[in-house]
Design an enzyme around this catalytic site. Structure first.
Site, mmCIF file in Angstrom:
data_model
loop_
_atom_site.group_PDB
_atom_site.id
_atom_site.type_symbol
_atom_site.label_atom_id
_atom_site.label_comp_id
_atom_site.label_asym_id
_atom_site.label_seq_id
_atom_site.Cartn_x
_atom_site.Cartn_y
_atom_site.Cartn_z
ATOM 1 N N ARG B 21 31.744 36.007 51.215
ATOM 2 C CA ARG B 21 31.990 37.435 51.464
ATOM 3 C C ARG B 21 30.779 38.095 52.122
ATOM 4 O O ARG B 21 30.915 39.058 52.856
ATOM 5 C CB ARG B 21 32.363 38.159 50.166
ATOM 6 C CG ARG B 21 33.750 37.785 49.639
ATOM 7 C CD ARG B 21 34.253 38.772 48.605
ATOM 8 N NE ARG B 21 33.391 38.852 47.441
ATOM 9 C CZ ARG B 21 33.540 38.141 46.337
ATOM 10 N NH1 ARG B 21 34.542 37.269 46.230
ATOM 11 N NH2 ARG B 21 32.716 38.284 45.323
ATOM 12 N N ASN B 41 37.955 27.444 31.880
ATOM 13 C CA ASN B 41 37.167 26.815 30.837
ATOM 14 C C ASN B 41 37.513 27.278 29.433
ATOM 15 O O ASN B 41 37.753 26.484 28.533
ATOM 16 C CB ASN B 41 35.713 27.202 31.098
ATOM 17 C CG ASN B 41 34.831 25.997 31.156
ATOM 18 O OD1 ASN B 41 35.014 25.089 30.355
ATOM 19 N ND2 ASN B 41 33.919 25.973 32.100
ATOM 20 N N CYS B 42 37.526 28.595 29.266
ATOM 21 C CA CYS B 42 37.714 29.179 27.936
ATOM 22 C C CYS B 42 39.164 29.134 27.492
ATOM 23 O O CYS B 42 39.486 29.491 26.363
ATOM 24 C CB CYS B 42 37.210 30.614 27.914
ATOM 25 S SG CYS B 42 35.479 30.744 28.410
#
Lengths: 564, 564
Positions: B21, B41-42
């Site tokens: 960006r 991941n979590c």
């Protein structure tokens, strides 16, 4: 020391208990005009809607329980009719017996609150017209509903009480119309954010008659006609006036206390009035707005309770200061939550602040974990300094959390750019690794660094359609086909790099997508290729919600008139 | 500019997108050892528990989608095996083909993460032993469960992953035991607060074998024996190791980067390592703890994402700074939420801070509105300065909100006394007029003003029972009869003023009630009558929860051993 307190609800009751805790020997007398003390002011609409079913839940403290714990004389149904500062007494009338007497004080605390505004209109005294302030008002409305089973209600006024009543009466199955002169409900919100509230109310069948002036009330067909200017009357089985509140300060005025906005009581930051040994707290006092520094009236329970505690400290020889109100508030609107803190954009501009905003649509928690809901967040900050000034959020989950985080950041004097640094607790059921508040901070930082330039809702109609600028929608072909702003053409963001040749580098590009994220990425692609690019704040999602809200279209004469 | 990134999850993926960006021309290559990038991941434990049912929800971004949006070369199943800073290259192995090659970089970003700690114990290689880090690990566990329908599991380790796995396996109907050497789950919490977590786990049938040392694993009866020191082994159909994580920094070490705690990568606040043009972020780096100022390892997704963004800014010529982690975290434990921010009391004392705490049991929202739940809040502050250092909350509603407010206050450098001034949003469904966070502030202010003196849990056994002090329980006769601390006698608070004659003014009074509120009032009554009085922080409710938790009783040799 003898302390007399006028008013036994929020600020008064808090102060009475605190004074006792600080001074076991003080004599404390509270005069409360209604029959109840320390009642659950903010719970009253929910008793009407059967959400709270036990009337005793509204009045957890009784004069007896308060006395046995705090040795405070809670005199209900007693009205203080005059203050005599020169002789340090008040005149009191026992409303049960009619007996009148004088009571001496060393310190006097006024916590008279604010009363519902009663418009001077024909028919205001009709017995099917109600207001809601006290427990007695609540029982009166509830008894009327239980006895007469009204099928419809008109609520005059679209603030906190009006909306909470609308929801509760709807939940009872009634036909509900809100009528008011302003074209927007909930004036702590900017009009654009209020659109989401309007939409939620309509979704739940509440009819909105906004932008209409009530001219009076007439009994007809065992109901009431609500007479409107230039419109057919609204008819309902009952009417509740919830137009607003005014400080209840006749007493203070007659005593010669300095008065401020709308006759409110002027106090310093120790909650002292202009006459020594007289303190005042709560909805009746003028406060300093924490963000603007201007004098303001803020009728909320939180400030009232805090002020009661501060007045108590000072009455007991302490040195406590009220640091100002920032108007943090939240309201449940059926399944939705709407919350605000600080100043909104409209009011910030009115006070002469040069502001900018970011509008975002983050998920309440990680998208991959079930149950996440999109919220709409608007953050207001000062252009030159990036000082955080205010925020508004509407959504279905996690709204109250983010507004309290933002309220805390405002209180701490944080810059909006610092929101990106907040170390907030994340697990998938509660948030995202980049919390919505962090996201707002990222956006503001991008503005500060020149990485993000925005265009706003008010530009949508003004942007030239003559080809002198490029109006670009970067959503998918399907999304674009489903609805877009006139004059915009479509290149999906993921095709943009290949199709740059279709764009003229000499023309400014105004980009939009659904939420503002893909258009931001598109802007960065364009900027990286030499274009001057502006991103629409809020996305088509926001544009669509606001522009489909008839109430905010200036030209619509019959704005919001959803008749049965 | 060519940027090479090692690791395509949290920090690495964030950085890749941000670099693009900021720089449309940069060449960006990411090497990710696993087969997935930017994965949730979590969310992995919730896929195992069928809360998240769509495997694609875990991996919203694919190398293809990432390329089409960001033109980032996401090379999965590619392992970077060496860094050559002198020639600015990395050695890479394609794990699919075995091919090895070198890749040049101008800027290198390391985001290798942390790997599950593998104890060096006999039997660790057994195929019924699992660890959980990647999407592949998740599918492996899920496939094993689907194929073999294990009825029981032993989880070694009681941190975030262990507890989330325990919940998810319980929800699948499995018999679950958590075993570990520490006597307390979730070490970010103080032991007293962890008791509430232990109780919730047990309530949902999770067996806790805390204070036990695992010595190895043996296959037996188509399952696994978990061998314990001085105890009979635990037996289960499968075992998951979730003992903790260690920074994955072999690569960094071999390249000669400066290393810190547990071999973590040392970075400055621009996320630069000790070798120029090499940056590092995420679980592999050592950070500065925002509260203690000490070096720390904090493996959380929020900091990793923020660091990725900061590294990207600096790689692209910007000037961004990471201001430190404060360890804010939250975990869902069945119906309960436990959250923490800053330092806990134990760690604060370890770092030499002189701290005090308040413990309170406020309702999540107005008591008169249905659904409110009591939470337990512990706030840690510096004794001399009242600086807010940390907070822990366990409860069932509104916990994540209050921890984020406190996290924000800590970040702003607020004093604990200033919590009383926070202008938070109140309506009955969301809070109380005095929010729990305000209440904590009131309590700390009372301490600061000498209005409140406290005694704590650790004093309970030490207080003399020889009549030299007065031990007073101010709950009702019924509550007292239902359970109280040995040696205490009962005068209900509302009878105290009449029964002062039963107390000896020359003796210190130690008071307790259920939550701490009535005992506080009692203390004020006593102080106002010339007594020296101390209030129990947390109330009997807190005392009872903690002292009934076998795991925290030092002398219990079989602590927490709930066997089937």
């Amino acid at each position: 020391m003898k302390v007399v307190i006028v008013g036994g609800v929020a600020g008064g009751a808090t102060a009475a208990a605190r004074i006792r805790r600080l001074n076991e020997q003080a004599e404390i007398v509270v005069f409360e005009r209604s029959g109840y003390i320390s009642y659950a002011n903010c719970g009253l609409p929910y008793y009407i809607g059967d959400v709270i079913t036990d009337p005793e839940a509204l009045t957890l403290q009784t004069p007896e329980s308060f006395f046995s714990r705090f040795r405070v004389n809670m005199k209900v149904r007693h009205e203080v009719t005059a203050i005599h500062p020169e002789e340090k007494t008040v005149s009191v009338k026992n409303l049960e017996t009619g007996e009148e007497f004088k009571e001496r004080y060393d310190k006097l605390l006024l916590s008279p609150g604010a009363k519902p505004t009663q418009p001077r209109l024909p028919g205001v005294g009709l017995d099917k017209l109600f207001t809601l302030r006290t427990v007695e008002d609540t029982f009166r409305i509830k008894d009327y509903i239980n006895a007469n089973h009204p099928k419809s209600a008109v609520l005059a006024g679209g603030g906190f009480i009006g909306l909470e009543l609308a929801e509760n009466l709807r939940e009872l199955g009634m036909d509900v119309t809100i009528v008011q002169r302003p074209k927007q409900l909930m004036n702590p919100f900017d009009a654009d954010m209020a659109s989401f509230i309007h939409n939620e109310m309509r979704k739940h069948g509440v009819k909105l008659a906004l932008g209409h002036t009530v001219e009076g009330f007439e009994e007809r067909d065992s109901g009431v006609d609500v007479l409107l200017k230039d419109e057919q009357p609204l008819h309902a089985d009952m009417v509740i006036l919830a137009i607003g509140v005014s400080p209840e300060t006749t007493l203070a005025k007659d005593a010669g206390l300095e008065l401020g906005i709308k006759g409110s009581i002027v106090v310093n930051d120790r909650m002292e009035t202009s006459i020594s040994d007289i303190y005042a707290v709560g909805d009746a006092v003028q406060v300093k707005h924490f963000v603007t520094g201007q004098e303001a009236l803020i009728s909320l329970a939180g400030p009232a309770n805090k002020q009661g505690r501060i007045a108590a400290d000072n009455i007991c020889g302490g040195d406590s200061y009220y640091t100002g109100s920032q108007g943090s508030s939240v309201i449940k609107i059926f399944g939705m939550t709407a919350a605000t803190t600080g100043v909104n954009e409209t009011n910030a501009r009115k006070t002469g602040l040069d502001v900018d905003t970011v509008i975002l649509s983050p998920m309440s928690h990680a998208g991959y974990y079930p149950g996440g809901k999109v919220m709409t967040m608007k953050v207001v900050f000062e252009k030159a300094t990036y000082r955080l000034l205010g925020a508004q959020i509407v959504g279905y989950e996690g709204v109250d959390k983010r507004i309290d985080v933002l309220a805390t950041a405002i209180r701490a004097g944080m810059k909006a750019t610092e929101l990106k640094d907040l170390d907030l607790a994340y697990a998938p059921p509660y948030s995202s690794a980049k919390d919505p508040v962090n996201m707002a901070g990222f956006m503001v930082e991008n503005i500060a660094n020149g990485v993000l330039k925005q265009w706003h809702l008010e530009d949508a109609d003004r942007l030239p359609r003559d080809g002198s600028v490029t109006l670009l929608d970067t959503r998918t072909v399907e999304e674009f086909a489903h609805g877009h702003i006139d004059g915009f053409f479509n290149i999906p963001v993921d095709e943009l790099r290949e199709r740059l040749g279709e764009l003229d580098k000499r023309k400014r590009v105004y980009v939009i997508c659904q939420s503002g994220l893909r258009s931001y990425i598109a802007c960065r692609i364009l900027a990286g290729n030499g274009f001057d690019c502006y991103n629409f704040s809020g996305g088509f999602r926001f544009y669509d919600a606001v522009t489909n809200d008839r109430c905010l279209i200036e030209s619509a004469t019959a704005c919001g008139m959803d008749r049965a």
